[in-house]
Design a protein around this motif. Structure first.
Motif, PDB file in Angstrom:
ATOM      1  N   GLY A  49       0.811  -1.205   0.000  1.00 22.43           N
ATOM      2  CA  GLY A  49       0.000   0.000   0.000  1.00 22.43           C
ATOM      3  C   GLY A  49       0.847   1.259   0.000  1.00 22.43           C
ATOM      4  N   ILE A  50       0.284   2.352   0.479  1.00 21.36           N
ATOM      5  CA  ILE A  50       0.946   3.649   0.356  1.00 21.36           C
ATOM      6  C   ILE A  50       2.221   3.745   1.189  1.00 21.36           C
ATOM      7  CG2 ILE A  50      -1.214   4.838  -0.175  1.00 21.36           C
ATOM      8  CD1 ILE A  50      -1.145   5.989   2.682  1.00 21.36           C
ATOM      9  N   HIS A  51       2.369   2.914   2.208  1.00 23.21           N
ATOM     10  CA  HIS A  51       3.561   2.955   3.043  1.00 23.21           C
ATOM     11  C   HIS A  51       4.593   1.905   2.629  1.00 23.21           C
ATOM     12  CE1 HIS A  51       2.122   5.969   5.860  1.00 23.21           C
ATOM     13  NE2 HIS A  51       0.960   5.338   5.912  1.00 23.21           N
ATOM     14  N   TYR A  52       4.438   1.334   1.436  1.00 22.83           N
ATOM     15  CA  TYR A  52       5.433   0.376   0.935  1.00 22.83           C
ATOM     16  C   TYR A  52       6.815   1.028   0.990  1.00 22.83           C
ATOM     17  CZ  TYR A  52       7.771  -2.981  -2.122  1.00 22.83           C
ATOM     18  OH  TYR A  52       8.640  -3.926  -2.633  1.00 22.83           O
ATOM     19  N   CYS A  53       7.805   0.249   1.428  1.00 20.55           N
ATOM     20  CA  CYS A  53       9.137   0.785   1.705  1.00 20.55           C
ATOM     21  C   CYS A  53       9.753   1.463   0.491  1.00 20.55           C
ATOM     22  CB  CYS A  53      10.048  -0.341   2.190  1.00 20.55           C
ATOM     23  SG  CYS A  53      11.746   0.186   2.517  1.00 20.55           S
ATOM     24  N   LEU A  54      10.045   2.744   0.625  1.00 27.60           N
ATOM     25  CA  LEU A  54      10.640   3.514  -0.456  1.00 27.60           C
ATOM     26  C   LEU A  54      12.050   3.023  -0.781  1.00 27.60           C
ATOM     27  CD1 LEU A  54      10.025   6.025  -2.255  1.00 27.60           C
ATOM     28  CD2 LEU A  54      11.167   7.408  -0.514  1.00 27.60           C
ATOM     29  N   GLY A  55      12.732   2.483   0.220  1.00 28.19           N
ATOM     30  CA  GLY A  55      14.110   2.028   0.025  1.00 28.19           C
ATOM     31  C   GLY A  55      14.248   0.573  -0.376  1.00 28.19           C
ATOM     32  N   ALA A  56      13.143  -0.089  -0.726  1.00 30.18           N
ATOM     33  CA  ALA A  56      13.215  -1.512  -1.084  1.00 30.18           C
ATOM     34  C   ALA A  56      14.189  -1.788  -2.232  1.00 30.18           C
ATOM     35  CB  ALA A  56      11.812  -2.034  -1.422  1.00 30.18           C
ATOM     36  N   PRO A  57      14.197  -0.986  -3.302  1.00 31.54           N
ATOM     37  CA  PRO A  57      15.167  -1.257  -4.375  1.00 31.54           C
ATOM     38  C   PRO A  57      16.617  -1.180  -3.900  1.00 31.54           C
ATOM     39  CG  PRO A  57      13.438   0.204  -5.156  1.00 31.54           C
ATOM     40  CD  PRO A  57      13.270   0.104  -3.669  1.00 31.54           C
ATOM     41  N   LEU A  58      16.924  -0.245  -2.998  1.00 28.28           N
ATOM     42  CA  LEU A  58      18.285  -0.138  -2.476  1.00 28.28           C
ATOM     43  C   LEU A  58      18.630  -1.357  -1.622  1.00 28.28           C
ATOM     44  CD1 LEU A  58      20.913   1.373  -2.023  1.00 28.28           C
ATOM     45  CD2 LEU A  58      19.800   2.649  -0.171  1.00 28.28           C
TER      46      LEU A  58
END
Length: 392
Positions: A334-343
């Motif tokens: 949802g909207i709080h999915y981790c922004l840093g997941a790709p890193l």
């Protein structure tokens, strides 16, 4: 009496309890270490629903921030607020985490990884967390933000206390105060001498005449420092524990590097670095999984439990390095999915590739030893992972 999530036996091995709760009471009241009560969501489909339901709010006070300046500085980031504030904050920082910007970090992450691998002692025990799993992501996030890496041990000490829950409640005020003061000093230094780092970019960021407030700026740096390394430390540490505790897995990964991407997703699923999502509060009665949670009640979404749900994952209790479909919730939903997941994924891929290529003789220092897991409900990770390296 609700089940006690602060029980040391639960932290040592929560999976039998989670399995029982998914069968017998998937949405249930639980007792927290603080003595409070919360509702815990344990099944996969229920967790996905809860993570996207706007009636489960991060800040039901409608934007009113704590009066305490330290608490305010730690709770003004995008993970702690709802739309429209969340939308604004995420937009202002998301440009730093585009796929192209993350991919541009690959050479430097590889360089740091190689340097750490070069320093491994041969034929003598050492802690893989201290020697590798921690210094890699903390070095990356420090360089990304433009923070002196010499301060990483202080970050680790503060971070351990801040995310450690009730086990560190007496130490929390001192650690939080010290970290906020340090961030203020960093921001003042960057205002005097801006650079091309993310910290300078956050200070200058502007979108349609919008800026981060001072509390939002301090809180965002705090979030990036904590989340920017804690999850990756646990991803690497937990993954290596799963590999080395069953050497056939380790041999398989060493023999076939093409397994690393799917293996990384399996480590995220099976030993999720984040055990529960941060607290949400119901704004009205909400029915999840056939259970109605009353209004104004705190809710925990059990990511670790949801990722072991047999109703969603075939052979959920097994580690399958080449699992083809793996829509785990380790980074939320949802909207709080981790922004840093790709890193985090990039760091993990490079880390596992380097470890398997350079040190295939890696093994647990004592396979019979019982390893200790860090306390608290937020993170799932080992204190230490003692290993040895034999040549070949």
């Amino acid at each position: 009496m609700p089940d006690n999530l602060a029980d040391p036996a639960f932290h040592a091995d929560p999976f039998p309890a989670y399995a029982s709760w998914r069968r017998e009471g998937p949405v249930r009241e639980v007792q927290l270490g603080s003595g409070g009560i919360a509702w815990l969501v344990t099944r996969y489909e229920d967790a996905r629903q809860a993570l996207t339901d706007p009636r489960l709010a991060k800040n039901p006070r409608g934007g009113n921030l704590p009066s305490d300046p330290i608490q305010r500085a730690l709770s003004s980031h995008m993970l702690a607020v709802d739309p429209p504030d969340h939308t604004r904050l995420r937009r202002l920082v998301s440009t730093a985490f585009t796929a192209r910007r993350i991919e541009a970090l690959r050479p430097r992450i590889t360089e740091i990884t190689t340097s750490l691998l070069d320093a491994f002692p041969i034929n003598q025990p050492f802690d893989l967390i201290d020697a590798f799993a921690f210094p890699l992501p903390i070095q990356v996030i420090c360089e990304l933000l433009g923070i002196p890496s010499d301060d990483r041990d202080a970050f680790r000490a503060w971070s351990n206390v801040i995310v450690g829950g009730v086990a560190y409640q007496d130490e929390f005020p001192g650690a939080a105060t010290a970290m906020v003061a340090y961030i203020h000093e960093l921001l003042a230094a960057r205002r005097r001498a801006p650079g091309d780092d993310l910290l300078s970019g956050l200070i200058a960021v502007r979108d349609s005449e919008d800026r981060l407030t001072e509390d939002e700026l301090v809180s965002m740096v705090f979030l990036l420092l904590i989340a920017g390394h804690e999850t990756t430390v646990n991803l690497i540490g937990n993954g290596m524990y799963l590999l080395l505790s069953e050497r056939e897995r380790w041999k398989a990964l060493c023999a076939d590097a093409s397994l690393i991407p799917t293996a990384t997703e399996e480590f995220l699923r099976y030993e999720s670095p984040v055990e529960t999502a941060t607290f949400r509060i119901t704004t009205e009665p909400v029915t999840i999984g056939g259970t109605t949670i009353p209004a104004h009640a705190p809710v925990l979404v059990g990511l670790l439990s949801a990722n072991r749900d047999d109703a969603r994952f075939p052979d959920a209790g097994e580690v399958v390095l080449d699992r083809p479909q793996n829509p785990h919730l380790a980074f939320g939903h949802g909207i709080h999915y981790c922004l840093g997941a790709p890193l985090a994924r990039l760091e993990a891929h490079i880390a596992f590739a380097g470890l398997t290529r350079r040190h295939s003789g890696l093994r647990l220092a004592d396979p019979a030893a019982t390893l200790a897991w860090r306390p608290g409900l937020l993170l799932r990770g080992l204190f230490t992972l003692p290993v040895t390296v034999t040549p070949g």
